[in-house]
Design an enzyme around this catalytic site. Structure first.
Site, PDB file in Angstrom:
ATOM      1  N   LYS A 170     -92.919 -52.662   9.944  1.00  0.00           N
ATOM      2  CA  LYS A 170     -93.165 -53.425   8.719  1.00  0.00           C
ATOM      3  C   LYS A 170     -91.973 -53.333   7.769  1.00  0.00           C
ATOM      4  O   LYS A 170     -91.537 -54.344   7.183  1.00  0.00           O
ATOM      5  CB  LYS A 170     -94.425 -52.900   8.035  1.00  0.00           C
ATOM      6  CG  LYS A 170     -94.658 -53.436   6.624  1.00  0.00           C
ATOM      7  CD  LYS A 170     -94.766 -54.953   6.597  1.00  0.00           C
ATOM      8  CE  LYS A 170     -94.673 -55.470   5.190  1.00  0.00           C
ATOM      9  NZ  LYS A 170     -95.768 -56.177   4.676  1.00  0.00           N
ATOM     10  N   VAL A 171     -91.405 -52.146   7.637  1.00  0.00           N
ATOM     11  CA  VAL A 171     -90.235 -51.972   6.776  1.00  0.00           C
ATOM     12  C   VAL A 171     -89.046 -52.753   7.339  1.00  0.00           C
ATOM     13  O   VAL A 171     -88.274 -53.370   6.588  1.00  0.00           O
ATOM     14  CB  VAL A 171     -89.910 -50.475   6.623  1.00  0.00           C
ATOM     15  CG1 VAL A 171     -88.548 -50.269   5.987  1.00  0.00           C
ATOM     16  CG2 VAL A 171     -90.993 -49.794   5.776  1.00  0.00           C
TER      17      VAL A 171
END
EC number: 1.1.1.291
Length: 331
Positions: A170-171
């Site tokens: 996600k990052v």
């Protein structure tokens, strides 16, 4: 299934709304009493503490603005850990630090419960319609148990591996979106300086190899002038800071990431942490005196895809990679 939902902000409120819209029994909790009132008016129950939600609900979801906020909700006084136990699941949907989510998940598992991290990607407009993508990090058994609920919350659900893997991915995706945003800001400003019609420039990028999801969404609200994607500069800074930390922890000598961090730190210094993130273009508008707007673009993004049942995305190797649709009810 009774679902507890903690954190009714820009993303969390839309995800919780999908649960209500699809007929699930939902108990909500937020620091803002007005948000809780609005959900109560739509049929949700109001919770009093994270402990109460963990005791009362089969699944308790957190969607919070920072790792610190999540830790306080999980292990603080009257926190989730005080109420959760065997047969319950804690689902973390925030964008957070992989090491921290592993630590908190370990505390939850030690209480006999299960834990899953399931951050979302695709924008608030897709969170509102249940068409957002979800990354799920957890043991496969927990994923199978959660899949019917995840396919209500989102359209495309990817099991990424063990706890921590989803947070890393996600990052990574948020870092890429930020890099794309900054490059589009520079491209649109340069087009304006060169005397190009910005509506034409938008279409040229859209139909070319320069196109992207970020262009089709954020460029539109940039050109409208609203710059409203319900996401702020402080949240961008948090996400790209987490990406830089991952790289630093693994001794990866990045060049673009440190520059992006400096650009958004400067944007926060100039315009404040709660400034809308696409307004990073104001740095160039201020420097050039140009107004990067054009007629005919919307002031907010609306998901035009119809809401459909979600499915699991199964990665394949090499040229055989494709989407494998698994309906939540049947497999």
């Amino acid at each position: 299934m009774r679902v507890g939902f903690i954190g009714l902000g820009n993303v969390g409120g839309k995800l919780a709304g999908s649960l209500l819209r699809n007929g699930l029994e939902v108990m909500v909790l937020d620091l803002n009493p007005l948000l809780m009132e609005s959900f109560a008016a739509r049929g949700a129950r109001r919770g009093q503490s994270p402990k109460e939600l963990a005791e009362s609900c089969d699944v308790v979801i957190t969607c919070l603005p920072s790792p610190t906020a999540c830790a306080a909700v999980v292990e603080g006084p009257d926190g989730i850990l005080e109420g959760i136990g065997p047969g319950r699941i804690w689902a973390e949907m925030s964008t957070t630090d992989a090491g921290e989510v592993r630590r908190l998940a370990g505390l939850v598992v030690a209480r006999g419960a299960e834990a899953i991290e399931c951050p979302v990607s695709g924008g608030c407009h897709r969170a509102a319609t249940g068409n957002i993508s979800i990354f799920a990090g957890c043991p496969r058994e927990t994923f199978e148990r959660m899949l019917p609920l995840l396919t209500v919350l989102g359209r495309r659900v990817l099991h990424t591996g063990e706890i921590g893997t989803a947070s890393v991915l996600k990052v990574v995706t948020n870092y890429l979106a930020t890099a794309n945003l900054v490059s589009l800001v520079e491209a649109l400003t340069t087009c304006k300086a060169a005397g190009m019609d910005l509506g034409t420039a938008y279409e040229a990028i859209r139909i070319s190899s320069g196109n992207s999801f970020v262009h089709e969404t954020e460029s539109q609200v940039i050109l409208n002038g609203s710059r409203d994607i319900s996401f702020t500069m402080d949240l961008v800074a948090k996400d790209i800071g987490l990406f830089q930390k991952i790289a630093d922890d693994h001794q990866v000598p990045l060049e673009v990431s440190p520059l992006l961090n400096r650009i958004f730190a400067d944007g926060i210094d100039r315009y404040g942490p709660r400034e809308l993130s696409p307004n990073i273009i104001k740095r160039l508008e201020d420097a050039t005196g140009l107004d990067i707007r054009a007629p005919g673009f919307p002031d907010e993004m609306v998901d035009e895809e119809p809401e459909e049942a979600g499915y699991e995305v199964t990665p394949r190797s090499g040229d055989d990679m494709k989407l494998n649709r698994r309906e939540a009810a049947g497999g």
